[in-house]
Design a protein around this motif. Structure first.
Motif, PDB file in Angstrom:
ATOM      1  N   THR A  20      36.892  41.193  36.535  1.00 57.97           N
ATOM      2  CA  THR A  20      36.839  40.045  37.551  1.00 57.97           C
ATOM      3  C   THR A  20      37.184  38.748  37.317  1.00 57.97           C
ATOM      4  O   THR A  20      37.348  38.445  35.925  1.00 57.97           O
ATOM      5  N   LEU A  21      37.756  38.015  38.173  1.00 61.44           N
ATOM      6  CA  LEU A  21      38.275  36.792  37.621  1.00 61.44           C
ATOM      7  C   LEU A  21      36.926  35.795  37.140  1.00 61.44           C
ATOM      8  O   LEU A  21      37.443  35.083  36.142  1.00 61.44           O
ATOM      9  N   ARG A 205      30.935  30.661  38.687  1.00 61.29           N
ATOM     10  CA  ARG A 205      30.639  31.486  39.778  1.00 61.29           C
ATOM     11  C   ARG A 205      30.432  30.434  41.028  1.00 61.29           C
ATOM     12  O   ARG A 205      30.643  30.841  42.260  1.00 61.29           O
ATOM     13  N   TRP A 206      29.831  29.249  40.610  1.00 61.37           N
ATOM     14  CA  TRP A 206      29.848  28.213  41.793  1.00 61.37           C
ATOM     15  C   TRP A 206      31.082  27.840  42.234  1.00 61.37           C
ATOM     16  O   TRP A 206      31.408  27.525  43.458  1.00 61.37           O
ATOM     17  N   SER A 207      32.157  27.747  41.085  1.00 60.30           N
ATOM     18  CA  SER A 207      33.516  27.046  41.757  1.00 60.30           C
ATOM     19  C   SER A 207      34.329  28.211  42.462  1.00 60.30           C
ATOM     20  O   SER A 207      35.101  27.821  43.283  1.00 60.30           O
ATOM     21  N   LEU A 211      36.417  31.917  47.127  1.00 61.88           N
ATOM     22  CA  LEU A 211      37.122  33.142  46.991  1.00 61.88           C
ATOM     23  C   LEU A 211      36.146  34.265  46.949  1.00 61.88           C
ATOM     24  O   LEU A 211      36.560  35.255  47.679  1.00 61.88           O
ATOM     25  N   SER A 212      34.912  34.203  46.494  1.00 64.93           N
ATOM     26  CA  SER A 212      33.804  35.292  46.847  1.00 64.93           C
ATOM     27  C   SER A 212      33.752  35.471  48.508  1.00 64.93           C
ATOM     28  O   SER A 212      33.694  36.700  48.759  1.00 64.93           O
ATOM     29  N   ARG A 213      33.544  34.396  49.165  1.00 67.65           N
ATOM     30  CA  ARG A 213      33.614  34.422  50.395  1.00 67.65           C
ATOM     31  C   ARG A 213      34.847  35.175  51.168  1.00 67.65           C
ATOM     32  O   ARG A 213      34.570  35.988  52.001  1.00 67.65           O
ATOM     33  N   THR A 217      34.634  38.746  53.164  1.00 67.65           N
ATOM     34  CA  THR A 217      35.222  38.922  54.507  1.00 67.65           C
ATOM     35  C   THR A 217      36.417  39.663  54.552  1.00 67.65           C
ATOM     36  O   THR A 217      36.446  40.660  55.701  1.00 67.65           O
ATOM     37  N   ALA A 218      37.464  39.813  53.480  1.00 65.13           N
ATOM     38  CA  ALA A 218      38.449  40.777  53.538  1.00 65.13           C
ATOM     39  C   ALA A 218      38.006  42.052  53.516  1.00 65.13           C
ATOM     40  O   ALA A 218      38.475  43.101  54.347  1.00 65.13           O
TER      41      ALA A 218
END
Length: 498
Positions: A20-21, A205-207, A211-213, A217-218
């Motif tokens: 993961t990024l 993770r907070w930053s 992108l996680s959202r 959604t994707a």
């Protein structure tokens, strides 16, 4: 063997590599900090070692070769008993002195703790003597390892009688200080790396929450069936700072989601209009088609003489009206199934349906060989008996019309777990490869594979009705065809509790 080892190595590398990024950014941060800590620690150790070694060289230069000079002509100092010993006044514990004549060690001594004068209790071994003989006489400090004494920093100076005087101090205090610094650096940097790793992971993770959202959604969008029907897309992600990279990705994703939603809405509206038109047109055509057919049949019943040409025309009108009526009924059925009209949900004995359908097929195609493979126990499903019979009839008609006389058609039924599996197999010429992907689509026809007497017959809706009815019952249908072997397989959920 080598290929297996290479595969295992690649697998291990993929396993160790962050995927993961978030993990990559955290790992990169920790690696950069580790490299920085290693560089700082190495520089500090080298600097401290050089500094302390320089202090030791300066101490040797300040004291000079006094201890070694006391060995130049034997023992110089006399104790209270009148004995002579090496002069150790103002010499620190561990000070080493040696006298070399012609490159050979003639005398050597070391100051012991708690004594004013001493000689070496263990003689120097030959390797130690060779190392001392190789020390340059330049008044500069050099590191020498003595077998029984350890590491020493020594300076060689010329004596008064053409000999060489070697004075030295132990490097143990310097090494202890350097090792202590290494230990402290390792502990401090280790704690710093661990704390930075945890804090960095939390910060990254907070930053990357936007992108996680977007990814979540994707993922939800990718799991939606977008091929047909009304699709309710999830809400877009909250807007972020448009000046940041994450904010731009977020905004672009929301715009794309809006475009997709508009396209799906228009597509669904177009499908609904097409279904409504097909249903309305089919429903409206049933009456005039039936009327044309009725008038044609009535004209054929006229008692008076009718020219043969007129009789033939009326017969063709009646036949084509009947075919058109069947086509209209098929289109109406497909339109209703597309609209989600519910079917009957009653117990249906598939074994009985197969027997009846094969009996009808034998009567319609006596030139074919019809075989049955049925289980000992009845196989029951929940559904619409009339529509399921239509599925069987269409599959058997397809096998009869698209294969030459003498073809063997085998109909099998079996229970596989919670599914009832119906298969129709024939050893005919098969379905062309370019037709197979769309064989269940509407109006799909393969004219060059048909028997000559049936060219032009059928509208290409039979298999599409098979697929639509099967899917309406929660099942699936597939085809596997090659020259000499074509199999249509229908899977339906069995009745619960059977």
């Amino acid at each position: 063997m080598r290929a297996g080892l290479r595969g295992a190595t690649r697998w291990a590398r993929r396993l160790r590599r962050p995927r993961t990024l978030r993990s990559r950014l955290t790992a990169g941060l920790v690696v950069l900090l580790a490299l920085s800590c290693a560089a700082v620690g190495l520089a500090a150790v080298i600097e401290l070692n050089g500094f302390l070694t320089g202090r030791l060289d300066q101490q040797l230069r300040d004291v000079g070769p006094k201890f070694a000079a006391s060995l130049e002509h034997g023992l110089r100092q006399t104790d209270h008993d009148g004995d002579e010993h090496a002069d150790t006044r103002r010499q620190s514990t561990g000070t080493f002195g040696a006298r070399l004549v012609g490159g050979t060690v003639t005398n050597a001594a070391v100051v012991r703790a708690g004594s004013d004068a001493t000689t070496l209790t263990t003689p120097l071994d030959p390797e130690d003597k060779r190392r001392l003989a190789r020390v340059p006489v330049d008044g500069r400090g050099h590191s020498v390892r003595l077998h029984h004494l350890g590491e020493y920093r020594v300076i060689a100076t010329p004596g008064l009688d053409g000999d060489v005087l070697v004075s030295g101090l132990p490097l143990e205090p310097v090494e202890s200080a350097v090792h202590q610094l290494e230990l402290v650096s390792a502990v401090v940097f280790g704690v710093a790396l661990a704390a930075t790793g945890v804090a960095g992971a939390v910060w990254v993770r907070w930053s990357l929450r936007p992108l996680s959202r977007v990814a979540a959604t994707a993922t939800r969008v990718s799991e939606l069936p977008l091929a047909s029907g009304e699709v309710a897309l999830p809400q877009g992600t909250p807007e972020n700072d448009p000046g940041s990279e994450v904010g731009r990705v977020d905004a672009a994703f929301n715009r794309m989601l809006g475009h997709v939603e508009d396209a799906l809405t228009k597509r669904h509206a177009s499908e609904e209009r097409l279904r409504s038109f097909a249903a309305d047109a089919s429903h409206e055509l049933r009456t005039p088609v039936a009327s044309v057919r009725g008038h044609a049949e009535l004209a054929l019943l006229h008692p008076g003489p009718v020219p043969p040409q007129i009789t033939r025309a009326l017969e063709r009108i009646a036949a084509e009206s009947a075919r058109m009526g069947e086509m209209v009924d098929d289109l109406l059925l497909l339109a209703r199934l597309d609209a989600g009209r519910p079917l009957e949900r009653l117990p249906v004995d598939l074994t009985r349906l197969v027997l009846d359908a094969v009996t009808d097929a034998r009567a319609a195609g006596p030139g074919h060989r019809w075989l049955l493979e049925l289980p000992q126990e009845p196989v029951t499903v929940t559904g619409d008996a009339h529509r399921l019979h239509q599925v069987l009839a269409n599959l058997l008609a397809n096998a009869r019309l698209h294969t030459p006389v003498g073809t063997k058609v085998t109909v099998s039924l079996e229970a596989e777990g919670a599914a009832a599996v119906l298969a129709v197999h024939d050893d005919g010429p098969g379905i062309p490869g370019e037709i197979q992907p769309g064989v269940f689509e509407r109006f799909t026809r393969a004219e060059h594979r048909r028997r000559p007497e049936h060219r032009g017959g059928g509208a290409g809706l039979g298999l599409s009705i098979v697929a639509a009815v099967t899917e309406a019952h929660g099942g699936s249908v597939g085809v596997d065809s090659r020259p000499g072997a074509t199999t249509f397989t229908v899977r339906l959920p069995r009745r619960p509790g059977q």
